[in-house]
Design a protein around this motif. Structure first.
Motif, PDB file in Angstrom:
ATOM      1  N   ALA A 295       3.125   4.423  11.439  1.00 49.65           N
ATOM      2  CA  ALA A 295       3.499   3.019  11.648  1.00 49.65           C
ATOM      3  C   ALA A 295       2.628   2.160  10.713  1.00 49.65           C
ATOM      4  CB  ALA A 295       3.281   2.632  13.123  1.00 49.65           C
ATOM      5  N   PRO A 296       3.064   0.915  10.437  1.00 48.63           N
ATOM      6  CA  PRO A 296       4.306   0.280  10.861  1.00 48.63           C
ATOM      7  C   PRO A 296       5.422   0.398   9.813  1.00 48.63           C
ATOM      8  CG  PRO A 296       2.830  -1.365  10.001  1.00 48.63           C
ATOM      9  CD  PRO A 296       2.098  -0.057   9.900  1.00 48.63           C
ATOM     10  N   GLU A 297       5.115   0.845   8.596  1.00 49.61           N
ATOM     11  CA  GLU A 297       6.076   1.092   7.517  1.00 49.61           C
ATOM     12  C   GLU A 297       6.861  -0.161   7.123  1.00 49.61           C
ATOM     13  OE1 GLU A 297       8.625   4.885   5.893  1.00 49.61           O
ATOM     14  OE2 GLU A 297       8.669   4.506   8.052  1.00 49.61           O
ATOM     15  N   ALA A 298       6.136  -1.256   6.928  1.00 51.11           N
ATOM     16  CA  ALA A 298       6.758  -2.508   6.522  1.00 51.11           C
ATOM     17  C   ALA A 298       7.131  -2.465   5.039  1.00 51.11           C
ATOM     18  CB  ALA A 298       5.818  -3.675   6.786  1.00 51.11           C
ATOM     19  N   CYS A 299       8.059  -3.327   4.656  1.00 51.75           N
ATOM     20  CA  CYS A 299       8.656  -3.293   3.318  1.00 51.75           C
ATOM     21  C   CYS A 299       7.614  -3.423   2.207  1.00 51.75           C
ATOM     22  CB  CYS A 299       9.686  -4.404   3.195  1.00 51.75           C
ATOM     23  SG  CYS A 299      10.485  -4.497   1.583  1.00 51.75           S
ATOM     24  N   GLY A 300       6.695  -4.344   2.344  1.00 46.23           N
ATOM     25  CA  GLY A 300       5.666  -4.535   1.325  1.00 46.23           C
ATOM     26  C   GLY A 300       4.278  -4.260   1.862  1.00 46.23           C
ATOM     27  N   THR A 301       4.187  -3.342   2.828  1.00 45.44           N
ATOM     28  CA  THR A 301       2.930  -3.105   3.539  1.00 45.44           C
ATOM     29  C   THR A 301       2.363  -4.457   3.982  1.00 45.44           C
ATOM     30  OG1 THR A 301       2.585  -1.222   2.055  1.00 45.44           O
ATOM     31  CG2 THR A 301       0.778  -1.771   3.499  1.00 45.44           C
ATOM     32  N   SER A 302       3.234  -5.214   4.649  1.00 52.78           N
ATOM     33  CA  SER A 302       2.910  -6.578   5.030  1.00 52.78           C
ATOM     34  C   SER A 302       1.723  -6.635   5.988  1.00 52.78           C
ATOM     35  CB  SER A 302       4.132  -7.221   5.698  1.00 52.78           C
ATOM     36  OG  SER A 302       3.773  -8.397   6.376  1.00 52.78           O
ATOM     37  N   PRO A 303       0.748  -7.504   5.720  1.00 54.32           N
ATOM     38  CA  PRO A 303      -0.353  -7.690   6.669  1.00 54.32           C
ATOM     39  C   PRO A 303       0.131  -8.140   8.043  1.00 54.32           C
ATOM     40  CG  PRO A 303      -0.911  -8.643   4.541  1.00 54.32           C
ATOM     41  CD  PRO A 303       0.547  -8.279   4.481  1.00 54.32           C
ATOM     42  N   GLY A 329       5.410  -5.846  -4.807  1.00 53.63           N
ATOM     43  CA  GLY A 329       4.501  -5.895  -5.943  1.00 53.63           C
ATOM     44  C   GLY A 329       3.218  -5.143  -5.704  1.00 53.63           C
ATOM     45  N   PHE A 330       2.698  -4.518  -6.817  1.00 51.09           N
ATOM     46  CA  PHE A 330       1.469  -3.743  -6.685  1.00 51.09           C
ATOM     47  C   PHE A 330       0.743  -3.557  -8.015  1.00 51.09           C
ATOM     48  CE2 PHE A 330      -0.832   0.345  -6.255  1.00 51.09           C
ATOM     49  CZ  PHE A 330      -1.642   0.035  -5.161  1.00 51.09           C
ATOM     50  N   ILE A 331       1.478  -3.332  -9.110  1.00 48.18           N
ATOM     51  CA  ILE A 331       0.825  -2.858 -10.333  1.00 48.18           C
ATOM     52  C   ILE A 331       0.409  -3.968 -11.293  1.00 48.18           C
ATOM     53  CG2 ILE A 331       1.978  -0.622 -10.239  1.00 48.18           C
ATOM     54  CD1 ILE A 331       3.890  -1.548 -12.407  1.00 48.18           C
ATOM     55  N   ASN A 332       0.946  -5.162 -11.156  1.00 48.73           N
ATOM     56  CA  ASN A 332       0.622  -6.233 -12.103  1.00 48.73           C
ATOM     57  C   ASN A 332      -0.519  -7.073 -11.538  1.00 48.73           C
ATOM     58  OD1 ASN A 332       2.744  -5.601 -14.010  1.00 48.73           O
ATOM     59  ND2 ASN A 332       4.170  -6.359 -12.461  1.00 48.73           N
ATOM     60  N   THR A 333      -1.730  -6.681 -11.882  1.00 49.24           N
ATOM     61  CA  THR A 333      -2.912  -7.292 -11.283  1.00 49.24           C
ATOM     62  C   THR A 333      -3.771  -8.064 -12.279  1.00 49.24           C
ATOM     63  OG1 THR A 333      -4.173  -5.243 -11.635  1.00 49.24           O
ATOM     64  CG2 THR A 333      -2.998  -5.477  -9.527  1.00 49.24           C
ATOM     65  N   GLN A 335      -3.465 -11.000 -13.469  1.00 50.34           N
ATOM     66  CA  GLN A 335      -3.648 -12.406 -13.129  1.00 50.34           C
ATOM     67  C   GLN A 335      -3.736 -12.575 -11.621  1.00 50.34           C
ATOM     68  OE1 GLN A 335      -0.391 -14.488 -15.003  1.00 50.34           O
ATOM     69  NE2 GLN A 335      -1.434 -14.575 -16.979  1.00 50.34           N
ATOM     70  N   ALA A 336      -4.539 -13.531 -11.218  1.00 52.07           N
ATOM     71  CA  ALA A 336      -4.660 -13.835  -9.797  1.00 52.07           C
ATOM     72  C   ALA A 336      -3.318 -14.331  -9.267  1.00 52.07           C
ATOM     73  CB  ALA A 336      -5.743 -14.886  -9.576  1.00 52.07           C
ATOM     74  N   GLY A 337      -3.026 -14.003  -8.027  1.00 46.58           N
ATOM     75  CA  GLY A 337      -1.767 -14.432  -7.436  1.00 46.58           C
ATOM     76  C   GLY A 337      -1.318 -13.473  -6.359  1.00 46.58           C
ATOM     77  N   TYR A 338      -0.062 -13.648  -5.956  1.00 50.98           N
ATOM     78  CA  TYR A 338       0.455 -12.896  -4.819  1.00 50.98           C
ATOM     79  C   TYR A 338       0.367 -11.391  -5.034  1.00 50.98           C
ATOM     80  CZ  TYR A 338       3.692 -11.067  -1.356  1.00 50.98           C
ATOM     81  OH  TYR A 338       4.246 -10.334  -0.334  1.00 50.98           O
ATOM     82  N   GLU A 339       0.820 -10.898  -6.201  1.00 57.61           N
ATOM     83  CA  GLU A 339       0.872  -9.450  -6.396  1.00 57.61           C
ATOM     84  C   GLU A 339      -0.526  -8.830  -6.415  1.00 57.61           C
ATOM     85  OE1 GLU A 339       3.056  -6.083  -9.221  1.00 57.61           O
ATOM     86  OE2 GLU A 339       3.566  -8.209  -9.411  1.00 57.61           O
ATOM     87  N   LYS A 340      -1.467  -9.487  -7.062  1.00 57.59           N
ATOM     88  CA  LYS A 340      -2.837  -8.959  -7.057  1.00 57.59           C
ATOM     89  C   LYS A 340      -3.415  -8.989  -5.651  1.00 57.59           C
ATOM     90  CE  LYS A 340      -7.366  -9.162  -9.251  1.00 57.59           C
ATOM     91  NZ  LYS A 340      -8.027  -8.781  -7.984  1.00 57.59           N
ATOM     92  N   ASP A 341      -3.139 -10.043  -4.916  1.00 60.73           N
ATOM     93  CA  ASP A 341      -3.629 -10.118  -3.535  1.00 60.73           C
ATOM     94  C   ASP A 341      -3.063  -8.988  -2.692  1.00 60.73           C
ATOM     95  OD1 ASP A 341      -5.043 -12.357  -4.235  1.00 60.73           O
ATOM     96  OD2 ASP A 341      -3.619 -13.784  -3.355  1.00 60.73           O
ATOM     97  N   HIS A 343      -1.917  -6.056  -3.812  1.00 62.29           N
ATOM     98  CA  HIS A 343      -2.556  -4.830  -4.287  1.00 62.29           C
ATOM     99  C   HIS A 343      -3.929  -4.657  -3.659  1.00 62.29           C
ATOM    100  CE1 HIS A 343      -5.584  -3.017  -6.976  1.00 62.29           C
ATOM    101  NE2 HIS A 343      -4.669  -2.090  -7.212  1.00 62.29           N
ATOM    102  N   ASP A 344      -4.727  -5.707  -3.691  1.00 57.83           N
ATOM    103  CA  ASP A 344      -6.086  -5.621  -3.158  1.00 57.83           C
ATOM    104  C   ASP A 344      -6.069  -5.369  -1.656  1.00 57.83           C
ATOM    105  OD1 ASP A 344      -6.878  -6.093  -5.737  1.00 57.83           O
ATOM    106  OD2 ASP A 344      -7.512  -8.172  -5.389  1.00 57.83           O
ATOM    107  N   TYR A 345      -5.119  -5.971  -0.970  1.00 57.77           N
ATOM    108  CA  TYR A 345      -5.005  -5.747   0.474  1.00 57.77           C
ATOM    109  C   TYR A 345      -4.683  -4.280   0.768  1.00 57.77           C
ATOM    110  CZ  TYR A 345      -2.967  -5.616   5.119  1.00 57.77           C
ATOM    111  OH  TYR A 345      -2.679  -5.273   6.414  1.00 57.77           O
ATOM    112  N   VAL A 346      -3.681  -3.742   0.059  1.00 59.38           N
ATOM    113  CA  VAL A 346      -3.270  -2.355   0.293  1.00 59.38           C
ATOM    114  C   VAL A 346      -4.412  -1.388  -0.030  1.00 59.38           C
ATOM    115  CG1 VAL A 346      -1.709  -0.541  -0.523  1.00 59.38           C
ATOM    116  CG2 VAL A 346      -0.818  -2.827  -0.044  1.00 59.38           C
TER     117      VAL A 346
END
Length: 535
Positions: A295-303, A329-333, A335-341, A343-346
């Motif tokens: 679990a929980p297997e969310a679409c974007g490993t949502s917090p 998003g995961f690999i484009n890190t 620049q700061a922003g949603y995708e990097k955040d 990635h860092d969370y995961v």
């Protein structure tokens, strides 16, 4: 391929032949030495001549492949210049090369020499491998078995499964199944699951939706979406347990089962609180079967879904594996922003889950699939495959992921080609994505990731060791446009095997050798290379 002019390749004027106001018959090179790059290319040289017929001959060596013209001049003409075009091949070795061109004045017999010197065709990258630094265990790599209720006739044959999981195949080690809502469909996937399991793969399963009798339709935006009624939680748990029991009775011992594929999407909608409640109430019943709960297997490993499971002690106690997807998003890190955040969370999950593991259980790369112009089908190109799938697996491994599971195994953007006109490989043939995943499946499955750092940002590496510490494997991505000699300073290490995949070759033997401090492996530009070392 490069092009340089003889008078512009070097600042060393000592190599220039000064003919001055020379009288009589002569035929001379303007320079007596030229330096060329290690890559295949073309350079130019100048012959100065007067009152002479001349010809070119090649000295010993295989550097120069062609010279034009090979002869010229005339006994009656004065003070002429002629440009020579000289083609040369790549220096595929680890030492500089040279070859001499002889210019003969046929009138006088005098000979003028031009030495072509060639540097190395590669750069050097140093890896630091530290087996004393141990990270996450690696369970394996694989993909989703094409579900018959969605893919129709595009299912995997026994031959396909043997290509992926069988002896001499790609070595995949994880198979994901769909738990069909209709029990009458469960038998469909048994044979394939059994084949994978018999070849050492683990099998896990995920439901997309519960049986209709257990759900109601609710509004999510403008759509009517199935929703599990709270009074049917027990029946849903029984549905999952029945699936486990059925598969076991038919020879498939599931490793794990998920509560819901993408509860944050519109297959069967849940709130984080509902999913948490279900796991707390019925997780123990499912786990009592001996199968791990995911679990929980969310679409974007949502917090929003993942954090509640980590933070709630009761729910977390019933969660064996933390799972999620990477569709946001995961690999484009860079620049700061949603995708990097994200990635860092995961990548920060592993440090929060107290010795449990996290798995990436679904993603795909299909950019350009809706385009009508085949030139825009990015998913068919090697550079795209390497810098998307290859890079993402690498980053997942660096991010403490224990299993990487792709979406459909057989699809034009998957591991095997299908009958779709967009497929880069014939039906059932291995795609470039398939080989990329195989590098990790064959060289990281069942190992523990260890410390690995590269002094070249374009050469990305992860390393692994077995339980006994007697073997180290390394998977390298050379994302540069230059061949790299990757130096691995492991004293006493011997190479058991090394393979490489690039735009033109698929898991062919890679060049390796010994250095004063360890071993080296050659990685062509834009390639993935895997090495197995005995210590």
């Amino acid at each position: 391929m490069g092009l340089c002019l003889a008078w512009g390749c070097s600042d060393d004027d000592d190599n220039v032949m000064n003919t001055g106001e020379r009288e009589g018959s002569y035929a001379l090179f303007l320079k007596n030495e030229l330096q060329v790059s290690g890559h295949a290319g073309t350079t130019m040289a100048v012959v100065q001549w007067s009152e002479a017929e001349w010809e070119i001959s090649l000295g010993e060596g295989d550097l120069v492949t062609a010279v034009s013209p090979m002869s010229g001049g005339a006994a009656t003409d004065l003070h002429q210049n002629v440009r020579l075009k000289i083609d040369y091949t790549v220096n595929g070795g680890r030492e500089a090369k040279s070859q001499v061109l002889h210019l003969t004045n046929k009138t006088t017999g005098e000979v003028s020499d031009l030495t072509i010197r060639q540097g190395l065709a590669y750069e050097t990258t140093a890896l630091d491998i530290d087996a004393s630094v141990r990270h996450q265990p690696v369970v394996g790599f694989g993909g989703m078995y094409n579900p018959k209720i969605w893919t129709g006739s595009n299912v995997l044959s026994t031959e396909d499964m043997n290509t992926l999981y069988g002896p001499g195949g790609l070595g995949y080690s994880v198979l994901r199944l769909m738990i069909y809502p209709n029990e009458a469909d469960w038998s469909t996937d048994v044979a394939a699951a059994r084949l994978a399991q018999e070849n050492g793969a683990i099998v896990f399963a995920c439901p997309w939706v519960a049986p209709d009798a257990l759900t109601e339709l609710v509004k999510v935006g403008d759509n009517d979406v199935p929703h599990l009624k709270a009074e049917n939680y027990a029946a849903y748990a029984d549905h999952l347990v029945n699936y486990i029991t059925y598969m076991r009775a038919n020879g498939v011992n599931l490793y794990a089962i998920s509560v819901q594929n993408e509860p944050d999407m519109e297959f069967m909608t849940w709130t984080p609180e509902e999913l948490l409640t279900f796991v707390k109430q019925y997780g123990a019943k499912i786990r009592a079967t001996g199968v791990k709960l995911m679990a929980p297997e969310a679409c974007g490993t949502s917090p929003d879904f993942t954090d509640p499971f980590i933070n709630d002690a009761e729910a977390f106690a019933q969660t064996d594996i933390v799972v999620g997807h990477l569709y946001q998003g995961f690999i484009n890190t860079a620049q700061a922003g949603y995708e990097k955040d994200r990635h860092d969370y995961v990548c920060g999950l592993y440090s929060r889950i107290g010795g449990k593991t996290w798995w990436m259980t679904e993603h795909l790369f299909n950019d350009g699939e809706t385009e009508t112009d085949p030139a825009l089908w990015q998913f068919r190109t090697w550079d795209y495959n390497l810098t998307h799938l290859g890079k993402e697996i690498h980053m997942c491994m660096e991010g403490y992921c224990s299993a990487y599971v792709y979406w459909y195994l057989k699809r034009f953007y998957g591991m095997l080609g299908d009958s779709d006109q967009r497929s880069p490989a014939g039906e059932g043939e291995v795609t470039k994505n398939g080989y990329i995943l195989a590098h990790y499946a064959q060289y990281a499955t069942g190992m523990t990731r260890i410390g690995a750092t590269s002094d070249n940002s374009s050469v990305m590496a992860t390393a692994y060791t077995n339980e006994a510490g007697s073997e180290v494997t390394i998977v390298l991505l050379n994302l540069s446009t230059d061949t790299q000699s990757v130096e691995i300073p492991l004293s006493g290490a011997t190479v058991k095997e090394a393979v490489e995949t690039d735009a033109d070759r698929d898991m062919v033997p890679a060049e390796t050798g010994k250095t004063d401090t360890g071993i080296y492996v050659m990685a062509n530009a834009n390639s993935i290379v895997s090495v197995r070392l005995a210590l």
